[in-house]
Design a protein around this motif. Sequence first.
Motif, PDB file in Angstrom:
ATOM      1  N   GLY A  66       0.864  -1.285   0.128  1.00 33.09           N
ATOM      2  CA  GLY A  66       0.063   0.000   0.045  1.00 33.09           C
ATOM      3  C   GLY A  66       0.758   1.257  -0.009  1.00 33.09           C
ATOM      4  O   GLY A  66       0.430   2.136   0.324  1.00 33.09           O
ATOM      5  N   GLY A  67       2.145   1.220  -0.413  1.00 35.99           N
ATOM      6  CA  GLY A  67       3.135   2.336  -0.205  1.00 35.99           C
ATOM      7  C   GLY A  67       3.203   2.794  -1.853  1.00 35.99           C
ATOM      8  O   GLY A  67       2.592   2.157  -2.715  1.00 35.99           O
ATOM      9  N   ASP A  68       3.914   3.843  -1.946  1.00 33.61           N
ATOM     10  CA  ASP A  68       4.443   4.158  -3.364  1.00 33.61           C
ATOM     11  C   ASP A  68       4.751   3.312  -4.207  1.00 33.61           C
ATOM     12  O   ASP A  68       4.654   3.352  -5.384  1.00 33.61           O
ATOM     13  N   SER A  69       5.602   2.343  -3.558  1.00 30.35           N
ATOM     14  CA  SER A  69       6.272   1.523  -4.696  1.00 30.35           C
ATOM     15  C   SER A  69       5.083   0.583  -5.249  1.00 30.35           C
ATOM     16  O   SER A  69       5.000   0.135  -6.362  1.00 30.35           O
TER      17      SER A  69
ATOM     18  N   GLU B 130       3.195   2.520  -7.844  1.00 25.57           N
ATOM     19  CA  GLU B 130       4.107   2.752  -9.061  1.00 25.57           C
ATOM     20  C   GLU B 130       3.793   1.569  -9.740  1.00 25.57           C
ATOM     21  O   GLU B 130       3.667   1.415 -10.976  1.00 25.57           O
TER      22      GLU B 130
ATOM     23  N   HIS C 139      -4.247  -5.112  -0.323  1.00 26.50           N
ATOM     24  CA  HIS C 139      -3.335  -4.191   0.877  1.00 26.50           C
ATOM     25  C   HIS C 139      -4.013  -4.806   2.024  1.00 26.50           C
ATOM     26  O   HIS C 139      -5.481  -5.103   2.157  1.00 26.50           O
ATOM     27  N   ARG C 140      -3.282  -4.768   3.078  1.00 30.18           N
ATOM     28  CA  ARG C 140      -3.595  -5.434   4.510  1.00 30.18           C
ATOM     29  C   ARG C 140      -4.502  -4.614   5.320  1.00 30.18           C
ATOM     30  O   ARG C 140      -4.957  -5.038   6.443  1.00 30.18           O
ATOM     31  N   ARG C 141      -4.543  -3.268   4.922  1.00 28.83           N
ATOM     32  CA  ARG C 141      -5.169  -2.309   5.850  1.00 28.83           C
ATOM     33  C   ARG C 141      -6.317  -1.736   4.883  1.00 28.83           C
ATOM     34  O   ARG C 141      -6.654  -2.146   3.667  1.00 28.83           O
TER      35      ARG C 141
ATOM     36  N   ARG D 276      -0.720   4.060   2.540  1.00 30.81           N
ATOM     37  CA  ARG D 276       0.232   4.980   2.929  1.00 30.81           C
ATOM     38  C   ARG D 276       0.835   5.799   1.911  1.00 30.81           C
ATOM     39  O   ARG D 276       1.729   6.525   1.865  1.00 30.81           O
TER      40      ARG D 276
ATOM     41  N   GLN E 187      -4.722 -10.048   3.497  1.00 28.44           N
ATOM     42  CA  GLN E 187      -3.238 -10.400   3.559  1.00 28.44           C
ATOM     43  C   GLN E 187      -3.077 -11.782   2.563  1.00 28.44           C
ATOM     44  O   GLN E 187      -3.899 -12.732   2.561  1.00 28.44           O
TER      45      GLN E 187
ATOM     46  N   ILE F   3       6.558  -4.525  -1.093  1.00 30.35           N
ATOM     47  CA  ILE F   3       6.404  -4.205   0.466  1.00 30.35           C
ATOM     48  C   ILE F   3       7.655  -3.537   1.009  1.00 30.35           C
ATOM     49  O   ILE F   3       7.934  -3.697   2.339  1.00 30.35           O
ATOM     50  N   GLY F   4       8.220  -2.962   0.234  1.00 27.49           N
ATOM     51  CA  GLY F   4       9.577  -2.255   0.714  1.00 27.49           C
ATOM     52  C   GLY F   4      10.699  -3.107   0.436  1.00 27.49           C
ATOM     53  O   GLY F   4      10.829  -4.264   0.115  1.00 27.49           O
TER      54      GLY F   4
HETATM   55  P1  NAP Z   1       6.700   1.613   2.152  1.00 25.64           P
HETATM   56  O1  NAP Z   1       6.331   3.099   1.938  1.00 25.64           O
HETATM   57  O2  NAP Z   1       7.492   1.266   3.614  1.00 25.64           O
HETATM   58  O3  NAP Z   1       5.459   0.676   1.958  1.00 25.64           O
HETATM   59  C1  NAP Z   1       5.435  -0.723   2.189  1.00 25.64           C
HETATM   60  C2  NAP Z   1       3.860  -1.060   2.046  1.00 25.64           C
HETATM   61  O4  NAP Z   1       3.897  -2.445   2.301  1.00 25.64           O
HETATM   62  C3  NAP Z   1       2.965  -0.590   3.218  1.00 25.64           C
HETATM   63  O5  NAP Z   1       1.710  -0.289   2.923  1.00 25.64           O
HETATM   64  C4  NAP Z   1       2.888  -1.864   4.124  1.00 25.64           C
HETATM   65  O6  NAP Z   1       1.569  -1.811   4.585  1.00 25.64           O
HETATM   66  C5  NAP Z   1       3.081  -3.034   3.375  1.00 25.64           C
HETATM   67  N1  NAP Z   1       3.734  -4.130   3.737  1.00 25.64           N
HETATM   68  C6  NAP Z   1       4.761  -4.301   4.625  1.00 25.64           C
HETATM   69  N2  NAP Z   1       5.128  -5.465   4.973  1.00 25.64           N
HETATM   70  C7  NAP Z   1       3.813  -6.091   4.653  1.00 25.64           C
HETATM   71  C8  NAP Z   1       3.606  -7.608   4.856  1.00 25.64           C
HETATM   72  N3  NAP Z   1       4.186  -8.521   5.506  1.00 25.64           N
HETATM   73  N4  NAP Z   1       2.255  -8.071   3.937  1.00 25.64           N
HETATM   74  C9  NAP Z   1       1.544  -7.176   3.494  1.00 25.64           C
HETATM   75  N5  NAP Z   1       1.936  -5.865   3.192  1.00 25.64           N
HETATM   76  C10 NAP Z   1       3.194  -5.543   3.999  1.00 25.64           C
HETATM   77  O7  NAP Z   1       7.753   1.025   0.951  1.00 25.64           O
HETATM   78  P2  NAP Z   1       7.789   1.482  -0.795  1.00 25.64           P
HETATM   79  O8  NAP Z   1       6.431   1.671  -1.133  1.00 25.64           O
HETATM   80  O9  NAP Z   1       8.895   0.636  -1.081  1.00 25.64           O
HETATM   81  O10 NAP Z   1       8.491   3.004  -0.277  1.00 25.64           O
HETATM   82  C11 NAP Z   1       9.782   3.016   0.205  1.00 25.64           C
HETATM   83  C12 NAP Z   1      10.158   4.665   0.142  1.00 25.64           C
HETATM   84  O11 NAP Z   1      10.041   4.932  -1.220  1.00 25.64           O
HETATM   85  C13 NAP Z   1       8.722   5.632   0.720  1.00 25.64           C
HETATM   86  O12 NAP Z   1       9.290   6.637   1.050  1.00 25.64           O
HETATM   87  C14 NAP Z   1       8.110   5.830  -0.747  1.00 25.64           C
HETATM   88  O13 NAP Z   1       7.694   7.296  -0.896  1.00 25.64           O
HETATM   89  C15 NAP Z   1       9.332   6.129  -1.727  1.00 25.64           C
HETATM   90  N6  NAP Z   1       9.030   5.914  -3.211  1.00 25.64           N
HETATM   91  C16 NAP Z   1       8.631   6.732  -3.805  1.00 25.64           C
HETATM   92  C17 NAP Z   1       8.352   6.660  -5.064  1.00 25.64           C
HETATM   93  C18 NAP Z   1       7.884   7.896  -5.888  1.00 25.64           C
HETATM   94  O14 NAP Z   1       7.630   8.857  -5.445  1.00 25.64           O
HETATM   95  N7  NAP Z   1       7.739   7.699  -7.289  1.00 25.64           N
HETATM   96  C19 NAP Z   1       8.182   5.290  -5.630  1.00 25.64           C
HETATM   97  C20 NAP Z   1       8.457   4.310  -4.887  1.00 25.64           C
HETATM   98  C21 NAP Z   1       8.764   4.273  -3.517  1.00 25.64           C
HETATM   99  P3  NAP Z   1       1.126  -0.816   5.996  1.00 25.64           P
HETATM  100  O15 NAP Z   1       0.899   0.515   5.125  1.00 25.64           O
HETATM  101  O16 NAP Z   1      -0.027  -1.525   6.448  1.00 25.64           O
HETATM  102  O17 NAP Z   1       2.253  -0.904   6.705  1.00 25.64           O
END
Ligand code: NAP
Length: 321
Positions: free
Chosen positions: A164-167, A170, A186-188, A192, A214, A249-250
């Motif tokens: 549920g994050g930006d990745s 994207e 998404h689990r919620r 985010r 989930q 998920i990061g």
């Molecule tokens: P993130 O923001 O940490 O989001 C991870 C997502 O995965 C969250 O929604 C989280 O759920 C979910 N998650 C984590 N563990 C899980 C699990 N075991 N099972 C199911 N869902 C799970 O990571 P990200 O999206 O890779 O982004 C990382 C950083 O890079 C952020 O600061 C982001 O803004 C940035 N980014 C920016 C761009 C852009 O601007 N173009 C693109 C990609 C990334 P919850 O929400 O419930 O915690």
Amino acid sequence: MSVEQVVIIGSGPAGWTAAIYAARANLEPLCLIGVPRTNPAPVLPGGQLMLTTDVENYPGFPEGISGPDMMQHFQSQAERFGTRIKGVDVVKCDFSSRPFQLTCSDGETIEAASVIIATGATANWVGLDNELRLATSGGGVSACAVCDGALPLFRDKPLAVIGGGDSAMEEASYLTKFASIVHVIHRRDSFRASKVMQTRVLEADNTTVHWNKQLVDVLGEDLISGIELEDTVTGDRSTLEVSGLFVAIGHTPATAFLDGSGVELDAAGYVLLQGESSHTNIEGVYAAGDVADATYRQAVSAAGMGCKAALDAERWLAEHA
Ligand code: NAP
């Protein structure tokens, strides 16, 4: 003990490119390529490309190339110019005095005049057996839509994205170009991700969001055929037929070995670089590739950063050695 001029920690595209440039500058680099490990998810010398079947977006390979073959080419090119290789992890770094001291997993301490950190980042996985099995066998489970989404096996098929994050936003937006439908799991009950990225997903025609779900299993023998989900509110289980699963998920940067070294990291653990260069906050210590790049995370951008790090190290050594 003799002092190494350049030690490169890591053996993905950034590490090998740094090695090629440093070797061609007659710096006789030593590349510490890491030790293979399987738990909780596989991590291999060569990095994330070792878990990638087809690489189709690296310039110079019009027919594509497998990730492991590509890394073998990088390594052979680095060795051809005299790069030396050691199969160890670095477990501790002392950058407080010169030469720098690197403690390795085999107990040896290596002394270095300059160090290039290129240890990468690992994609986070949910951690299910079938998820990891199909991710490592090319069975349609991936942690990078930009890398794998355009492969024929995903064309016009139903695909799922977890996160549920930006990745995740994207990846889902990118996959709408190829998929018949994109399911975002998404689990919620709220994302985010930034509003603009959320809107793109929520308003896309061929995308469906499954809130409060989930991932509990991945179905299929050689190729994924579906996913099993559990409702995080009711506990109900359901199955969704999909031909591809993208786990977004990061990532976790491989920087734990820098604890106490004085190298500045950001809040998420990535190495902080000084401006556009490859310099860390410590003179003579450089970083390249995904370990210092949470944004682009591509093999070609990592290779470019490896080149910059070797050139920066070469210049610094010429002035200070
Ligand atoms: P993130 O923001 O940490 O989001 C991870 C997502 O995965 C969250 O929604 C989280 O759920 C979910 N998650 C984590 N563990 C899980 C699990 N075991 N099972 C199911 N869902 C799970 O990571 P990200 O999206 O890779 O982004 C990382 C950083 O890079 C952020 O600061 C982001 O803004 C940035 N980014 C920016 C761009 C852009 O601007 N173009 C693109 C990609 C990334 P919850 O929400 O419930 O915690």
